[in-house]
Write a protein that holds these residues in place. Sequence first.
Motif, mmCIF file in Angstrom:
data_model
loop_
_atom_site.group_PDB
_atom_site.id
_atom_site.type_symbol
_atom_site.label_atom_id
_atom_site.label_comp_id
_atom_site.label_asym_id
_atom_site.label_seq_id
_atom_site.Cartn_x
_atom_site.Cartn_y
_atom_site.Cartn_z
ATOM 1 N N ILE A 185 0.843 -1.206 0.000
ATOM 2 C CA ILE A 185 0.000 0.000 0.000
ATOM 3 C C ILE A 185 0.874 1.250 0.000
ATOM 4 O O ILE A 185 0.649 2.187 -0.787
ATOM 5 N N GLY A 186 1.878 1.280 0.859
ATOM 6 C CA GLY A 186 2.738 2.451 0.939
ATOM 7 C C GLY A 186 3.516 2.699 -0.339
ATOM 8 O O GLY A 186 3.581 3.822 -0.839
ATOM 9 N N VAL A 187 4.092 1.640 -0.889
ATOM 10 C CA VAL A 187 4.900 1.787 -2.102
ATOM 11 C C VAL A 187 4.034 2.240 -3.279
ATOM 12 O O VAL A 187 4.417 3.127 -4.051
ATOM 13 N N GLU A 188 2.853 1.650 -3.426
ATOM 14 C CA GLU A 188 1.995 2.023 -4.557
ATOM 15 C C GLU A 188 1.421 3.429 -4.422
ATOM 16 O O GLU A 188 1.368 4.178 -5.407
ATOM 17 N N THR A 189 0.970 3.797 -3.234
ATOM 18 C CA THR A 189 0.417 5.142 -3.069
ATOM 19 C C THR A 189 1.504 6.199 -3.211
ATOM 20 O O THR A 189 1.274 7.259 -3.808
ATOM 21 N N ALA A 190 2.701 5.915 -2.720
ATOM 22 C CA ALA A 190 3.803 6.866 -2.886
ATOM 23 C C ALA A 190 4.109 7.083 -4.360
ATOM 24 O O ALA A 190 4.266 8.223 -4.822
ATOM 25 N N GLY A 191 4.180 5.988 -5.114
ATOM 26 C CA GLY A 191 4.486 6.089 -6.535
ATOM 27 C C GLY A 191 3.433 6.825 -7.329
ATOM 28 O O GLY A 191 3.742 7.551 -8.282
ATOM 29 N N ALA A 192 2.183 6.655 -6.938
ATOM 30 C CA ALA A 192 1.094 7.323 -7.646
ATOM 31 C C ALA A 192 0.975 8.787 -7.274
ATOM 32 O O ALA A 192 0.890 9.678 -8.141
ATOM 33 N N LEU A 193 0.988 9.074 -5.983
ATOM 34 C CA LEU A 193 0.668 10.424 -5.510
ATOM 35 C C LEU A 193 1.800 11.417 -5.721
ATOM 36 O O LEU A 193 1.555 12.620 -5.822
ATOM 37 N N LYS A 194 3.042 10.948 -5.813
ATOM 38 C CA LYS A 194 4.153 11.890 -6.017
ATOM 39 C C LYS A 194 4.023 12.625 -7.346
ATOM 40 O O LYS A 194 4.528 13.738 -7.502
ATOM 41 N N ASN A 195 3.328 12.019 -8.316
ATOM 42 C CA ASN A 195 3.153 12.680 -9.605
ATOM 43 C C ASN A 195 2.354 13.975 -9.471
ATOM 44 O O ASN A 195 2.577 14.934 -10.210
ATOM 45 N N GLU A 224 1.353 15.364 2.888
ATOM 46 C CA GLU A 224 -0.037 15.025 2.548
ATOM 47 C C GLU A 224 -0.136 13.654 1.882
ATOM 48 O O GLU A 224 -1.131 12.945 2.051
ATOM 49 N N ILE A 225 0.887 13.259 1.131
ATOM 50 C CA ILE A 225 0.923 11.898 0.596
ATOM 51 C C ILE A 225 0.897 10.886 1.746
ATOM 52 O O ILE A 225 0.160 9.897 1.719
ATOM 53 N N THR A 226 1.699 11.155 2.764
ATOM 54 C CA THR A 226 1.765 10.252 3.920
ATOM 55 C C THR A 226 0.436 10.195 4.652
ATOM 56 O O THR A 226 -0.010 9.115 5.070
ATOM 57 N N ARG A 227 -0.213 11.344 4.804
ATOM 58 C CA ARG A 227 -1.521 11.363 5.494
ATOM 59 C C ARG A 227 -2.525 10.447 4.804
ATOM 60 O O ARG A 227 -3.220 9.655 5.449
ATOM 61 N N LEU A 228 -2.601 10.556 3.479
ATOM 62 C CA LEU A 228 -3.562 9.727 2.755
ATOM 63 C C LEU A 228 -3.149 8.258 2.791
ATOM 64 O O LEU A 228 -3.987 7.372 3.016
ATOM 65 N N GLY A 229 -1.861 7.989 2.580
ATOM 66 C CA GLY A 229 -1.394 6.609 2.570
ATOM 67 C C GLY A 229 -1.639 5.900 3.884
ATOM 68 O O GLY A 229 -2.094 4.754 3.913
ATOM 69 N N VAL A 230 -1.346 6.568 4.987
ATOM 70 C CA VAL A 230 -1.561 5.975 6.309
ATOM 71 C C VAL A 230 -3.045 5.703 6.536
ATOM 72 O O VAL A 230 -3.430 4.671 7.108
ATOM 73 N N LYS A 231 -3.893 6.592 6.063
ATOM 74 C CA LYS A 231 -5.343 6.391 6.185
ATOM 75 C C LYS A 231 -5.780 5.134 5.426
ATOM 76 O O LYS A 231 -6.731 4.446 5.819
#
Length: 338
Positions: A185-195, A224-231
Amino acid sequence: MAKQTVAVLGPGSWGTALAQVLNDNRHDVRLWGNIPEQIDEINNQHTNTRYFKDVVLSSDIKAYTDLKAALDGVDAVLFVVPTKVTRLVAKQVAEVLDHKVTVMHASKGLEPGTHERLSTILEEEIPEDLRSEIVVVSGPSHAEETIVRDITLITAASKDTEAAKYAQKLFSNNYFRLYTNTDVIGVETAGALKNIIAVGAGALHGLGYGDNAKAAIITRGLAEITRLGVKLGADPLTYSGLSGVGDLIVTGTSVHSRNLRAGDALGRGEKLEDVEKNMGMVIEGISTTKVAYELAQDLDVYMPITTAIYRGIYEGADIRESILSMMTNELRAENEWR
């Protein structure tokens, strides 16, 4: 590692670069795509000039338009197709695949409408008896640098540690290294949201602001990426790693970044449709902005940069004014979680 046969689905810039990495490791590489002219060029000229003007590929890399033939007897399948067609291609794979393989993906995005991560799509569309646990290959990497064998360090993430280690051994060599992780979850959301954040960084540059502003938006963007990913269930430490801050830095600062260049053009006042036309490649940050904004609303997560970009792209607001207003008017404690 013994020689493996790998089907790489998607002969774009990153798919081509990863195909070369695998070929350098002496694996049997099959590159599949649906544009006959491109496939013919790879097979006959050993080039892919749509993405790389001066790169000659190994003649050992074979390209296919026939998906069934490309998948025949392979040990692993690597998806490197745009987010919007991942489900369609996965369905096609499930229809013709006749044996169990290791399934990996190296794309970055979230599916419009469903808000699903790409590994979830692959899990849904490819039956369990035909695949391993999904492995996500993600991190700070530009195809333009990997293709010339610049040193690149990224992450292989899977719920199954052995599957992640398989990908690590498959890809790693003297210039390309993978670190394993179990936080899919963390790796995929980080890769998507950084764009999304890269679009914002580009917009600030297009407005004429310098490194101070870029550092600010990247750092606040990571928050903010971290906030959403952790959620969504991610480990917050993942965002301090290669697939988190590493990928955010490279995408938010490099001239190779499509998302940064798109944001820069928007910041200079160009219209989105012109930016997309001139880019000639998928700008994942544009579609991901909408998905992330909708997720933030549904989950009540504070994402001011994403919101500002969303309003500029999808609600007709001036993206330059939205970004600038957000960057200059926010007054919060730095460690405030929501």
